[in-house]
Design a protein around this motif. Structure first.
Motif, PDB file in Angstrom:
ATOM      1  N   ILE A 229       0.834  -1.204   0.000  1.00  0.00           N
ATOM      2  CA  ILE A 229       0.000   0.000   0.000  1.00  0.00           C
ATOM      3  C   ILE A 229       0.867   1.252   0.000  1.00  0.00           C
ATOM      4  CG2 ILE A 229      -1.680   1.338   1.342  1.00  0.00           C
ATOM      5  CD1 ILE A 229      -2.759  -1.365   2.356  1.00  0.00           C
ATOM      6  N   ARG A 230       1.944   1.224   0.732  1.00  0.00           N
ATOM      7  CA  ARG A 230       2.839   2.380   0.774  1.00  0.00           C
ATOM      8  C   ARG A 230       3.449   2.663  -0.591  1.00  0.00           C
ATOM      9  NH1 ARG A 230       5.907   5.896   3.138  1.00  0.00           N
ATOM     10  NH2 ARG A 230       8.019   6.175   2.372  1.00  0.00           N
ATOM     11  N   LYS A 231       3.860   1.609  -1.289  1.00  0.00           N
ATOM     12  CA  LYS A 231       4.520   1.783  -2.588  1.00  0.00           C
ATOM     13  C   LYS A 231       3.541   2.133  -3.701  1.00  0.00           C
ATOM     14  CE  LYS A 231       8.356  -1.292  -1.433  1.00  0.00           C
ATOM     15  NZ  LYS A 231       9.031  -2.592  -1.701  1.00  0.00           N
ATOM     16  N   ASP A 232       2.301   1.651  -3.583  1.00  0.00           N
ATOM     17  CA  ASP A 232       1.330   1.923  -4.641  1.00  0.00           C
ATOM     18  C   ASP A 232      -0.059   2.116  -4.046  1.00  0.00           C
ATOM     19  OD1 ASP A 232      -0.026   2.216  -6.995  1.00  0.00           O
ATOM     20  OD2 ASP A 232       0.705   0.372  -7.920  1.00  0.00           O
ATOM     21  N   PRO A 233      -0.300   3.245  -3.363  1.00  0.00           N
ATOM     22  CA  PRO A 233      -1.591   3.471  -2.702  1.00  0.00           C
ATOM     23  C   PRO A 233      -2.757   3.568  -3.676  1.00  0.00           C
ATOM     24  CG  PRO A 233      -0.289   5.484  -2.707  1.00  0.00           C
ATOM     25  CD  PRO A 233       0.619   4.378  -3.171  1.00  0.00           C
ATOM     26  N   ILE A 234      -2.476   3.938  -4.917  1.00  0.00           N
ATOM     27  CA  ILE A 234      -3.564   4.089  -5.898  1.00  0.00           C
ATOM     28  C   ILE A 234      -4.304   2.775  -6.089  1.00  0.00           C
ATOM     29  CG2 ILE A 234      -4.098   4.576  -8.315  1.00  0.00           C
ATOM     30  CD1 ILE A 234      -1.857   6.598  -8.336  1.00  0.00           C
ATOM     31  N   LYS A 235      -3.571   1.684  -6.221  1.00  0.00           N
ATOM     32  CA  LYS A 235      -4.201   0.382  -6.464  1.00  0.00           C
ATOM     33  C   LYS A 235      -5.095  -0.020  -5.290  1.00  0.00           C
ATOM     34  CE  LYS A 235      -0.883  -1.720  -9.663  1.00  0.00           C
ATOM     35  NZ  LYS A 235       0.052  -2.857  -9.883  1.00  0.00           N
ATOM     36  N   TYR A 236      -4.668   0.322  -4.085  1.00  0.00           N
ATOM     37  CA  TYR A 236      -5.459  -0.052  -2.912  1.00  0.00           C
ATOM     38  C   TYR A 236      -6.670   0.856  -2.755  1.00  0.00           C
ATOM     39  CZ  TYR A 236      -6.845  -0.540   1.971  1.00  0.00           C
ATOM     40  OH  TYR A 236      -7.577  -0.701   3.126  1.00  0.00           O
ATOM     41  N   LYS A 250       1.011   5.844  10.101  1.00  0.00           N
ATOM     42  CA  LYS A 250       2.359   5.294  10.182  1.00  0.00           C
ATOM     43  C   LYS A 250       2.810   4.688   8.846  1.00  0.00           C
ATOM     44  CE  LYS A 250       5.317   2.123  12.717  1.00  0.00           C
ATOM     45  NZ  LYS A 250       5.420   1.013  13.689  1.00  0.00           N
ATOM     46  N   THR A 251       1.860   4.175   8.075  1.00  0.00           N
ATOM     47  CA  THR A 251       2.196   3.589   6.776  1.00  0.00           C
ATOM     48  C   THR A 251       2.883   4.599   5.878  1.00  0.00           C
ATOM     49  OG1 THR A 251       0.234   2.191   6.924  1.00  0.00           O
ATOM     50  CG2 THR A 251       1.249   2.390   4.758  1.00  0.00           C
ATOM     51  N   PHE A 252       2.515   5.869   6.007  1.00  0.00           N
ATOM     52  CA  PHE A 252       2.969   6.870   5.057  1.00  0.00           C
ATOM     53  C   PHE A 252       3.911   7.913   5.660  1.00  0.00           C
ATOM     54  CE2 PHE A 252      -1.282   5.403   3.825  1.00  0.00           C
ATOM     55  CZ  PHE A 252      -0.974   4.843   2.582  1.00  0.00           C
ATOM     56  N   ASP A 258      13.303   5.252   1.214  1.00  0.00           N
ATOM     57  CA  ASP A 258      12.283   4.720   0.327  1.00  0.00           C
ATOM     58  C   ASP A 258      12.244   5.518  -0.967  1.00  0.00           C
ATOM     59  OD1 ASP A 258       9.750   3.710  -0.754  1.00  0.00           O
ATOM     60  OD2 ASP A 258       9.495   2.891   1.261  1.00  0.00           O
ATOM     61  N   ASP A 259      11.788   4.854  -2.052  1.00  0.00           N
ATOM     62  CA  ASP A 259      11.688   5.543  -3.338  1.00  0.00           C
ATOM     63  C   ASP A 259      10.593   6.593  -3.337  1.00  0.00           C
ATOM     64  OD1 ASP A 259      13.709   4.008  -4.373  1.00  0.00           O
ATOM     65  OD2 ASP A 259      12.360   2.473  -5.182  1.00  0.00           O
ATOM     66  N   ARG A 260       9.567   6.384  -2.522  1.00  0.00           N
ATOM     67  CA  ARG A 260       8.440   7.298  -2.504  1.00  0.00           C
ATOM     68  C   ARG A 260       8.193   7.771  -1.073  1.00  0.00           C
ATOM     69  NH1 ARG A 260       2.569   6.292  -5.436  1.00  0.00           N
ATOM     70  NH2 ARG A 260       1.782   8.418  -5.175  1.00  0.00           N
ATOM     71  N   ASN A 261       8.334   9.061  -0.867  1.00  0.00           N
ATOM     72  CA  ASN A 261       8.167   9.619   0.471  1.00  0.00           C
ATOM     73  C   ASN A 261       6.926  10.491   0.549  1.00  0.00           C
ATOM     74  OD1 ASN A 261      10.537   8.553   1.711  1.00  0.00           O
ATOM     75  ND2 ASN A 261      11.752   9.989   0.505  1.00  0.00           N
ATOM     76  N   TYR A 262       6.331  10.520   1.731  1.00  0.00           N
ATOM     77  CA  TYR A 262       5.111  11.276   1.959  1.00  0.00           C
ATOM     78  C   TYR A 262       5.349  12.277   3.079  1.00  0.00           C
ATOM     79  CZ  TYR A 262       3.203   7.256  -0.542  1.00  0.00           C
ATOM     80  OH  TYR A 262       2.950   6.272  -1.460  1.00  0.00           O
ATOM     81  N   GLN A 283      -0.487  13.163  -3.867  1.00  0.00           N
ATOM     82  CA  GLN A 283       0.656  13.884  -3.296  1.00  0.00           C
ATOM     83  C   GLN A 283       0.374  15.377  -3.170  1.00  0.00           C
ATOM     84  OE1 GLN A 283       4.285  12.431  -2.553  1.00  0.00           O
ATOM     85  NE2 GLN A 283       2.508  11.262  -1.896  1.00  0.00           N
ATOM     86  N   LYS A 284      -0.831  15.717  -2.646  1.00  0.00           N
ATOM     87  CA  LYS A 284      -1.180  17.122  -2.498  1.00  0.00           C
ATOM     88  C   LYS A 284      -0.405  17.753  -1.349  1.00  0.00           C
ATOM     89  CE  LYS A 284      -5.855  16.937  -4.418  1.00  0.00           C
ATOM     90  NZ  LYS A 284      -7.277  17.233  -4.176  1.00  0.00           N
TER      91      LYS A 284
END
Length: 284
Positions: A229-236, A250-252, A258-262, A283-284
């Motif tokens: 979910i962290r790597k690809d939240p769109i699919k979830y 905590k997930t984000f 990591d390759d993708r940071n929030y 990513q707003k």
């Protein structure tokens, strides 16, 4: 008459009323619960003492040594109250986590407000705005095996907390915008719980209350898919075939490697579920 303001949790033991058709069976169920609760209290105190002894000077040590959490048990209900929100949430999370592993399910609420109690031999008097909020949440809002925070309790916590990390392990947001306590706080391996819940969902598939098991099964799945979910939240989050979605901060939280940071801040606790998901997905 003196009173103060306290956080108050009201927890209902699910399934106890169904046991009352057979008093001996209900009594055995109740004794099992008390045994597990007593074991939990000893384990909880042991954890707190271990952490306290392992720390010299830290915020956590200060928190642990602050006012304790008092509790009261009657029939199938548990009441906990404390002036300190961290101590209360920590203990409530442990109650859910440890007893869930023993196949007890719970539902409840946490409130905040004016509190007065008078406990004497043979008599207990409690007048609590937080208890009223918590019991109303349990009966009207919680619905699933979750312990939901009232708006008053959440706002007071946000006013008192020092940073977002104070809550990142403890709170999860549901699609109905309510925040509830993480029931797997002390269960790094939730597979036994997941198997039990899955079995019960199949056993009660034709019963109305199967929804609580389905909801819990989806929550277990959410936790088992954290990395995905962290790597690809769109699919979830955009998967309409998924009946329930959750938002666990905590997930984000930022992972530098990591390759993708929030980037999250305390506003997430004031936003709707949809606003938080859009912030993550786009990513707003």
């Amino acid at each position: 008459m003196n009173y103060n303001e306290q956080f108050c949790a009201f927890i209902d033991i699910l399934g106890f009323r169904n046991q009352m058709s057979n008093f001996e069976k209900a009594l055995g169920f109740y004794r099992d619960f008390f045994n597990e609760y007593n074991i939990f209290n000893k384990l909880h105190d042991s954890i707190v003492n271990t952490v306290s002894n392992g720390l010299q000077q830290s915020e956590l040590l200060t928190v642990i040594n602050q006012p304790s959490v008092d509790d009261l048990i009657f029939s199938d209900s548990i009441i906990m109250y404390s002036e300190d929100w961290k101590a209360l949430l920590f203990k409530v999370a442990n109650v859910m986590s440890i007893l869930l592993s023993k196949e007890f399910l719970f539902r409840g609420g946490i409130g905040y407000g004016k509190y007065y109690s008078e406990i004497k031999l043979g008599h207990t008097y409690i007048v609590s705005e937080g208890l009223v909020q918590a019991s109303e949440i349990e009966s009207k809002i919680s619905k699933y095996p979750r312990i939901v925070l009232s708006k008053q309790a959440l706002n007071q916590i946000l006013n008192q907390m020092d940073s977002l990390y104070d809550l990142n392990n403890l709170l999860i947001q549901d699609e109905d915008n309510y925040w509830f306590i993480n029931p797997f706080f002390l269960n790094p391996d939730i597979r036994p719980i997941q198997e039990y819940i899955k079995h019960k969902a199949a056993e009660y598939c034709n019963e109305k209350y199967v929804e609580k098991y389905i909801w819990m099964e989806k929550l277990c799945q959410y936790f088992s898919l954290q990395d995905y979910i962290r790597k690809d939240p769109i699919k979830y989050y955009l998967d309409e075939t998924n009946q329930y979605h959750f938002f666990y901060p905590k997930t984000f939280h930022i992972h530098i490697l990591d390759d993708r940071n929030y980037s999250l801040n305390e506003n997430i606790y004031r936003q709707t579920f949809q606003e938080n998901i859009e912030q993550i997905v786009y990513q707003k």
